[in-house]
Scaffold this motif. Sequence first.
Motif, PDB file in Angstrom:
ATOM      1  N   ASN A 203     -27.530   2.731   0.379  1.00 29.94           N
ATOM      2  CA  ASN A 203     -28.323   3.844   0.815  1.00 29.94           C
ATOM      3  C   ASN A 203     -29.711   4.162   0.592  1.00 29.94           C
ATOM      4  O   ASN A 203     -30.241   5.168   0.861  1.00 29.94           O
ATOM      5  CB  ASN A 203     -27.438   5.041   0.989  1.00 29.94           C
ATOM      6  CG  ASN A 203     -26.310   4.948   2.116  1.00 29.94           C
ATOM      7  OD1 ASN A 203     -26.256   4.024   2.861  1.00 29.94           O
ATOM      8  ND2 ASN A 203     -25.470   6.254   2.184  1.00 29.94           N
ATOM      9  N   THR A 204     -30.475   2.961  -0.043  1.00 28.64           N
ATOM     10  CA  THR A 204     -31.497   3.291  -0.567  1.00 28.64           C
ATOM     11  C   THR A 204     -32.507   3.037   0.560  1.00 28.64           C
ATOM     12  O   THR A 204     -33.977   3.412   0.744  1.00 28.64           O
ATOM     13  CB  THR A 204     -32.101   2.437  -1.738  1.00 28.64           C
ATOM     14  OG1 THR A 204     -31.959   0.896  -1.369  1.00 28.64           O
ATOM     15  CG2 THR A 204     -31.383   2.580  -2.581  1.00 28.64           C
ATOM     16  N   ARG A 254     -31.801   8.444  -2.506  1.00 22.12           N
ATOM     17  CA  ARG A 254     -31.228   7.716  -1.112  1.00 22.12           C
ATOM     18  C   ARG A 254     -31.862   8.448  -0.041  1.00 22.12           C
ATOM     19  O   ARG A 254     -32.527   9.224   0.202  1.00 22.12           O
ATOM     20  CB  ARG A 254     -29.623   8.501  -1.165  1.00 22.12           C
ATOM     21  CG  ARG A 254     -29.698   9.975  -1.026  1.00 22.12           C
ATOM     22  CD  ARG A 254     -28.244  10.341  -0.701  1.00 22.12           C
ATOM     23  NE  ARG A 254     -27.874   9.710   0.734  1.00 22.12           N
ATOM     24  CZ  ARG A 254     -26.469   9.736   1.290  1.00 22.12           C
ATOM     25  NH1 ARG A 254     -25.529  10.468   0.580  1.00 22.12           N
ATOM     26  NH2 ARG A 254     -26.268   9.301   2.262  1.00 22.12           N
ATOM     27  N   ARG A 256     -31.230   9.380   4.193  1.00 22.79           N
ATOM     28  CA  ARG A 256     -30.008  10.423   4.918  1.00 22.79           C
ATOM     29  C   ARG A 256     -30.139  10.255   6.569  1.00 22.79           C
ATOM     30  O   ARG A 256     -31.353  10.468   6.760  1.00 22.79           O
ATOM     31  CB  ARG A 256     -30.181  11.882   4.390  1.00 22.79           C
ATOM     32  CG  ARG A 256     -29.357  12.956   5.175  1.00 22.79           C
ATOM     33  CD  ARG A 256     -27.618  12.368   4.752  1.00 22.79           C
ATOM     34  NE  ARG A 256     -27.378  12.907   3.534  1.00 22.79           N
ATOM     35  CZ  ARG A 256     -26.202  13.085   3.094  1.00 22.79           C
ATOM     36  NH1 ARG A 256     -25.176  12.702   3.876  1.00 22.79           N
ATOM     37  NH2 ARG A 256     -25.878  13.342   2.038  1.00 22.79           N
ATOM     38  N   ASP A 299     -27.117  16.784  -5.156  1.00 23.60           N
ATOM     39  CA  ASP A 299     -27.736  15.876  -4.149  1.00 23.60           C
ATOM     40  C   ASP A 299     -28.634  16.566  -3.001  1.00 23.60           C
ATOM     41  O   ASP A 299     -28.097  17.534  -2.463  1.00 23.60           O
ATOM     42  CB  ASP A 299     -26.496  15.284  -3.316  1.00 23.60           C
ATOM     43  CG  ASP A 299     -27.138  14.150  -2.083  1.00 23.60           C
ATOM     44  OD1 ASP A 299     -27.979  14.041  -1.882  1.00 23.60           O
ATOM     45  OD2 ASP A 299     -26.091  13.645  -1.399  1.00 23.60           O
ATOM     46  N   ASN A 392     -22.015   6.583  -0.124  1.00 25.32           N
ATOM     47  CA  ASN A 392     -22.831   7.989  -0.538  1.00 25.32           C
ATOM     48  C   ASN A 392     -24.001   7.662  -1.503  1.00 25.32           C
ATOM     49  O   ASN A 392     -25.231   7.634  -0.842  1.00 25.32           O
ATOM     50  CB  ASN A 392     -21.683   8.822  -1.369  1.00 25.32           C
ATOM     51  CG  ASN A 392     -22.027  10.090  -1.318  1.00 25.32           C
ATOM     52  OD1 ASN A 392     -22.903  10.913  -0.274  1.00 25.32           O
ATOM     53  ND2 ASN A 392     -21.605  11.098  -2.093  1.00 25.32           N
ATOM     54  N   ASN A 393     -23.880   7.268  -2.513  1.00 26.46           N
ATOM     55  CA  ASN A 393     -25.122   7.164  -3.420  1.00 26.46           C
ATOM     56  C   ASN A 393     -24.799   6.129  -4.636  1.00 26.46           C
ATOM     57  O   ASN A 393     -23.666   5.953  -5.088  1.00 26.46           O
ATOM     58  CB  ASN A 393     -25.657   8.589  -3.970  1.00 26.46           C
ATOM     59  CG  ASN A 393     -24.714   9.430  -4.604  1.00 26.46           C
ATOM     60  OD1 ASN A 393     -23.905  10.229  -4.131  1.00 26.46           O
ATOM     61  ND2 ASN A 393     -24.559   9.031  -5.935  1.00 26.46           N
TER      62      ASN A 393
END
Length: 406
Positions: A203-204, A254, A256, A299, A392-393
């Motif tokens: 998720n980068t 991350r 979103r 987060d 998620n991360n």
Amino acid sequence: MKTKLLLLYIAGLLAVCPMGGNLMAQTATQPDVLKNDTVSHKLIHRLGLDVRPSYVTPTNDFFDGDNMHQQRIRQALSVHLKYAFQFDKNSSLGRLYPHAYQGIGVSYNTFFCPSELGNPIAVYAFQGSRIAQLSPRLSFDYEWNFGASFGWKKYDRTYNPQNEVIGSKINAYINLGFFLNWQLNSQWSLTAGMDFTHYSNGNTHYPNSGVNPIGGRVGIVRTFGDGATTVQGFKSLSIKPYISYDLVVYGATRKRGFVDGYDVCLVPGSFGIVGLNFNPMYNFNKYFRAGVSVDAQYDESANIKDYRVEESSSSDVKFHRPPFHKQFAVGLSVRGELVMPIFSINAGIGRNLICSGDDTEGFYQILALKTSITPRLFLHVGYQLSKFKNPNNLMLGFGYRFYKKR
């Protein structure tokens, strides 16, 4: 997480692996047993070559033919060259883990669609060992690979608009294989089995659907030096149960995004993540420890979809910053850990107990690789899922192990 930071941690993992000849790295896993060991024992070196044909699971319409060539993408092939070392059978680690090996590998990968996916090169650390001895010369083994893959053709709105699976040129490479190992003699062995692979950027970057080949593997391994430990079993050392405590501090960034009606909304910019785990573990034996973990995480992007500025347009979407209690969560997880020389693999499932908002409520899952740097300090590279399905991360940081003997 920016790609450069991910590469830094993977480079650190690869750098630690050749330290197997160093006593600090050797004793990092079981210091109570190995404190009298020396570095005078020679290592056993191995060279291996694998060929791995695979089936690409159709996790996205892109693989079903929704691409520029209008053809299904189902086949993949990789060729691997690997160097590994084992600990001498007369050393403490050799007696604790007589069949474990670890090293560094490089692979060439193709999906037979270079114009849209590329032909990435992967560089990785790996470790394997024996699961069961089936006969004097045949065993059932496992091996994991973890590293980075370079040279992907990523999504581009103009030049590669239908590739909705890969959003970055560099992606993490994760692989797990199970295979039969036929020991021809003390120097040569043949392997054959199957493996599972996952490519992702954590998720980068978006998109990040990932690529997931499943397939077979055949290989040949040449062992240099005294390879008798791979042919003849012997009575290995054991340890007394004891309790250890791991404290991990990590961070990441991350992207979103979320679905708004029929549209996918990508929130501009990157968001920071910082977390802490405190994990008491009961060491049952030399291979396995388990316990619970208190997990706290902040987060910056959590629940941001609920704070969209109503006046903002779809082309210039804006958000208010959510309050702290919407972005911070504390949970409790159950953890299990496979313990081997230098590396440990930690997996867990937990639930947030102090939280607010849909993004932080519910269950989460963690998979992490711990790489020993000193007897107490280790590198932590992990990934967290949310609600059993949502990426998620990343969890990139360092840990410190406190020991308590029984």
